[in-house]
Each structure stands twice: as structure tokens, then as C-alpha cells.
Design a protein around this motif. Structure first.
Motif, PDB file in Angstrom:
ATOM      1  N   SER A 232      99.969  52.000  57.186  1.00 14.27           N
ATOM      2  CA  SER A 232      98.871  51.547  58.050  1.00 14.27           C
ATOM      3  C   SER A 232      97.923  52.679  58.420  1.00 14.27           C
ATOM      4  CB  SER A 232      99.433  50.902  59.321  1.00 14.27           C
ATOM      5  OG  SER A 232     100.041  51.872  60.167  1.00 14.27           O
ATOM      6  N   GLU A 233      98.379  53.907  58.284  1.00 15.50           N
ATOM      7  CA  GLU A 233      97.556  55.064  58.631  1.00 15.50           C
ATOM      8  C   GLU A 233      96.689  55.543  57.471  1.00 15.50           C
ATOM      9  OE1 GLU A 233     100.176  58.014  60.216  1.00 15.50           O
ATOM     10  OE2 GLU A 233     100.864  56.721  61.856  1.00 15.50           O
ATOM     11  N   ILE A 234      96.827  54.897  56.298  1.00 13.63           N
ATOM     12  CA  ILE A 234      96.017  55.269  55.142  1.00 13.63           C
ATOM     13  C   ILE A 234      94.771  54.392  55.120  1.00 13.63           C
ATOM     14  CG2 ILE A 234      95.928  55.406  52.631  1.00 13.63           C
ATOM     15  CD1 ILE A 234      98.906  55.855  52.596  1.00 13.63           C
ATOM     16  N   SER A 235      93.613  55.009  55.036  1.00 16.05           N
ATOM     17  CA  SER A 235      92.343  54.291  55.027  1.00 16.05           C
ATOM     18  C   SER A 235      92.278  53.338  53.840  1.00 16.05           C
ATOM     19  CB  SER A 235      91.185  55.288  54.949  1.00 16.05           C
ATOM     20  OG  SER A 235      89.944  54.622  54.890  1.00 16.05           O
ATOM     21  N   GLY A 236      91.850  52.113  54.119  1.00 19.29           N
ATOM     22  CA  GLY A 236      91.707  51.113  53.068  1.00 19.29           C
ATOM     23  C   GLY A 236      92.832  50.100  53.033  1.00 19.29           C
ATOM     24  N   PHE A 237      93.918  50.379  53.740  1.00 19.34           N
ATOM     25  CA  PHE A 237      95.044  49.446  53.776  1.00 19.34           C
ATOM     26  C   PHE A 237      95.159  48.792  55.152  1.00 19.34           C
ATOM     27  CE2 PHE A 237      96.267  52.067  50.195  1.00 19.34           C
ATOM     28  CZ  PHE A 237      96.821  51.156  49.318  1.00 19.34           C
TER      29      PHE A 237
ATOM     30  N   SER B 112      87.534  49.132  47.566  1.00 13.28           N
ATOM     31  CA  SER B 112      87.429  50.494  47.033  1.00 13.28           C
ATOM     32  C   SER B 112      88.704  50.930  46.312  1.00 13.28           C
ATOM     33  CB  SER B 112      87.121  51.475  48.167  1.00 13.28           C
ATOM     34  OG  SER B 112      88.216  51.552  49.076  1.00 13.28           O
ATOM     35  N   ILE B 113      89.782  50.177  46.491  1.00 11.11           N
ATOM     36  CA  ILE B 113      91.074  50.549  45.906  1.00 11.11           C
ATOM     37  C   ILE B 113      91.335  49.704  44.662  1.00 11.11           C
ATOM     38  CG2 ILE B 113      93.565  50.616  46.270  1.00 11.11           C
ATOM     39  CD1 ILE B 113      93.000  51.106  49.245  1.00 11.11           C
ATOM     40  N   ASN B 114      91.481  50.344  43.525  1.00 11.04           N
ATOM     41  CA  ASN B 114      91.846  49.679  42.273  1.00 11.04           C
ATOM     42  C   ASN B 114      93.370  49.666  42.194  1.00 11.04           C
ATOM     43  OD1 ASN B 114      92.472  48.964  39.625  1.00 11.04           O
ATOM     44  ND2 ASN B 114      90.646  49.938  38.774  1.00 11.04           N
TER      45      ASN B 114
ATOM     46  N   LEU C 133     100.551  58.192  47.013  1.00 11.18           N
ATOM     47  CA  LEU C 133      99.542  57.150  47.199  1.00 11.18           C
ATOM     48  C   LEU C 133      98.247  57.772  47.741  1.00 11.18           C
ATOM     49  CD1 LEU C 133      99.281  54.016  47.076  1.00 11.18           C
ATOM     50  CD2 LEU C 133      99.836  54.001  49.503  1.00 11.18           C
ATOM     51  N   THR C 134      98.387  58.620  48.730  1.00  9.09           N
ATOM     52  CA  THR C 134      97.220  59.273  49.326  1.00  9.09           C
ATOM     53  C   THR C 134      96.498  60.138  48.304  1.00  9.09           C
ATOM     54  OG1 THR C 134      98.372  59.308  51.476  1.00  9.09           O
ATOM     55  CG2 THR C 134      96.460  60.745  51.209  1.00  9.09           C
TER      56      THR C 134
END
Length: 334
Positions: free
Chosen positions: A264-269, A287-289, A330-331
Motif C-alpha cells: 500500500s505504500e508503493i505509488s500506483g497500488f 502507469s503500471i504494465n 517490485l519498487t
């Protein structure tokens, strides 16, 4: 390999493999396999039921339950998201000539009793005969509480229906509710229990029920090609799983909450934080493929199933350190 696809990917530990190697076997179709007989006897005591049947899979156990409860042209009611409706190849209809009547699941995974009552068919030759209500616990990682199960029992008794539980992950529900598994299973006329998910056995499920129901299911198991011969090695693994791997499920739940928080702390999720067991659901922005991301991480021995709604599952093969490795990778690849 760090594998978040499902808790079905668990592998037997060395102790389980040793027990499998030394398990006494016989011909189970003749009733001669000592290890299968021992597992079924253990299950009768562990779940406090009249009888138990070792099956090759959860799909088979659910289908046997439906075919034991229902005759051709009968109907069972279940959730729109129920595994035995949505993900088991239409077996009830194809092989059992049983009509499923799905009801939309509520946000918490439950079924509304008012909606179920409205779906029960009248005693009229125009309609299939409604025989059974099938619930699933956990469902999509969500737990149906004991109060709901008590109401479900009262409901089916009032409407003269039988009650089946797809309990593929019922031990996860018991772990989350801090209850003995029999506190869940006692409300049902039949229960399927998967041994090869979070419990870590390589193959197999149990079907629990009355002696009459299991006798009927045993015959249908043979008809469906499920009469296994020297199955004791698999049964021994299942018994080891029941004896040793149920209490540790709380670790999977803790890891899932940790994973959800980190993701939840990763931008885009955007993470659904309402799930309480071993599944994490998340969506992501454009923005995430996700397909490319899955391929990139697979090259680093990290596996998940790319889809519009991401599902990540924790199990005995996933540690907190694995989650940290996943989040870091992932990051780095977003």
C-alpha cells in the motif's frame, strides 16, 4: 522461487516426504490401504463427524458432495463467486445434471438470506427442486463468522434444505476466528477440506458427512474415476498436514497483513485492506504494465499472476524476508 500465485504451490517438507516414503499402502478400492483408512479414521475424530472420505482434489470433494445431496434435475444455491460454481468446470451441471442457482455475494463474502429465500423454487414441475445451500469459508480471503453460520443452519432447517461447506480454507477461517475447526464444521451436513493448500500436503482433500452421505459419495467417486489404489502415501502426507500445519496458518495471515501494508505504500497500488487471512488483493493505475512487471520479476525468481485485480497469496513457502525481497524488486522495476 518466491511464489505468490496461490497456496496450492506449497511443497512437502522433508519430514512429510519421509512419512510418505514409509507409509504402509494397500488397495484403497478394496478398502485395504492402511494409511487411507487411518486418515479417514483420524478425520472422523478430528472433525467430530460420522464419516470421512479421502478424495483426489477439492473439486472432486465438492462435486461428490453435490451429487450425494442432489439427484438429476435438482438445484443447489451458492454464491456467484463460489469456487464450486465459478472455477470447477461446471461439474455439477455437466456430470451431475444439477442446476446451480448463484446468488450475488455480499461485500463480506456472505449470502443474503432474503435473496436466498427468494431463489428457492416452489414445488412445481416447471422448476428444478432446490435441495442444497452451499457456502464457502473462507471466500476470497474473507471469513464468514460463527454468528452467520448459526443463522445459515437455522435458515436451511426452516426451508428443509441441506447445507454444504466448501471448506478448502476452513482452517484459515478457524485460525482467524481463534476457534477449533469443529466449531465451524458442526453447522454443516457436508464439508470439503483441502489438504494441499495452506496445510502443505501435495495432493488431496477430505469430504466429511454422515455415513449415508459418504457411502453415496464413495460410489460416485468410483464412477468419476476417483477410486485410487495405493493412495496411502498421499493420505499419510494429508494426515501429517492436519497434525502439524494447522496452527502455523496464523503466520500466513500475519505475513499477508505485512505484505498488504508494504504494498500500500508503493505509488500506483491501491490495496484492499479488509481481507484478514492469507490473500492480498490490489488494483493499480494505468502507469503500471502488470504483464511486463510479472515477467521482469519472474526473471528474479519471484512469481505472481498478472491480472486486472492483483491477488497475492501467502503460505508456508513465503516468509517475511521473502516479502521484503518482493517489495524491493517490485519498487525497482516499476
Amino acid at each position: 522461487m518466491i511464489d505468490f500465485r496461490s497456496d496450492t504451490v506449497t511443497k512437502p517438507c522433508n519430514k512429510m516426504r519421509d512419512i510418505m516414503y514409509h507409509a504402509p499402502v494397500g488397495d484403497d478400492v478394496y478398502g485395504d490401504d492402511e494409511s487411507v483408512n487411518q486418515l479417514e479414521a483420524y478425520a472422523r475424530l478430528r472433525f467430530n463427524v460420522a464419516d470421512a472420505l479421502f478424495c483426489s482434489s477439492g473439486t472432486q470433494a465438492n462435486l461428490l458432495a453435490l451429487m450425494a445431496h442432489c439427484e438429476r434435475g435438482d438445484e443447489y444455491i451458492c454464491g456467484q463467486s463460489a469456487h464450486n460454481y465459478k472455477f470447477e468446470g461446471g461439474g455439477a451441471a455437466v456430470l451431475g445434471s444439477i442446476q446451480p442457482q448463484p446468488i450475488e455475494n455480499e461485500a463480506d463474502g456472505s449470502l443474503c438470506f432474503t435473496k436466498i429465500a427468494a431463489a428457492i423454487k416452489p414445488d412445481d414441475s416447471h422448476f428444478a427442486k432446490t435441495r442444497l445451500l452451499s457456502l464457502e469459508n473462507t471466500i476470497g480471503g474473507k471469513v464468514l463468522g460463527i454468528d452467520y453460520l448459526i443463522k445459515a443452519r437455522e435458515f436451511v432447517d426452516q426451508h428443509n434444505l441441506a447445507l454444504h461447506l466448501d471448506g478448502a480454507r476452513a482452517f484459515n477461517a478457524a485460525a482467524e476466528l481463534n476457534l477449533d475447526i469443529s466449531d465451524i464444521t458442526k453447522h454443516f451436513d457436508s464439508v470439503s477440506i483441502c489438504l494441499s493448500k495452506g496445510l502443505g500436503a501435495p495432493v488431496g482433500s477430505l469430504l466429511l458427512g454422515s455415513e449415508q452421505l459418504i457411502a453415496k459419495a464413495r460410489r460416485w467417486r468410483k464412477v468419476l474415476g476417483g477410486g485410487m489404489r495405493q493412495a496411502g502415501m498421499l493420505a499419510a502426507a494429508g494426515q501429517y498436514a492436519l497434525e502439524n500445519n494447522t496452527q502455523r496458518l496464523v503466520d500466513d495471515h500475519s505475513n499477508a497483513r505485512y505484505l498488504a501494508q508494504q504494498l500500500s505504500e508503493i505509488s500506483g497500488f491501491e490495496v484492499n485492506m479488509s481481507n484478514t487471512t492469507n490473500m492480498v488483493y490490489a488494483t493499480f493505475d494505468n502507469s503500471i504494465n502488470i504483464t511486463k512487471l510479472a515477467a521482469d520479476l519472474k526473471a528474479h525468481d519471484i512469481v505472481f499472476s498478472p491480472s486486472k485485480q492483483l491477488r497475492l497469496v501467502t503460505h508456508l513457502g513465503i516468509t517475511k524476508a521473502d516479502i521484503d525481497t518482493f517489495i524491493k524488486a517490485l519498487t525497482a522495476h516499476i
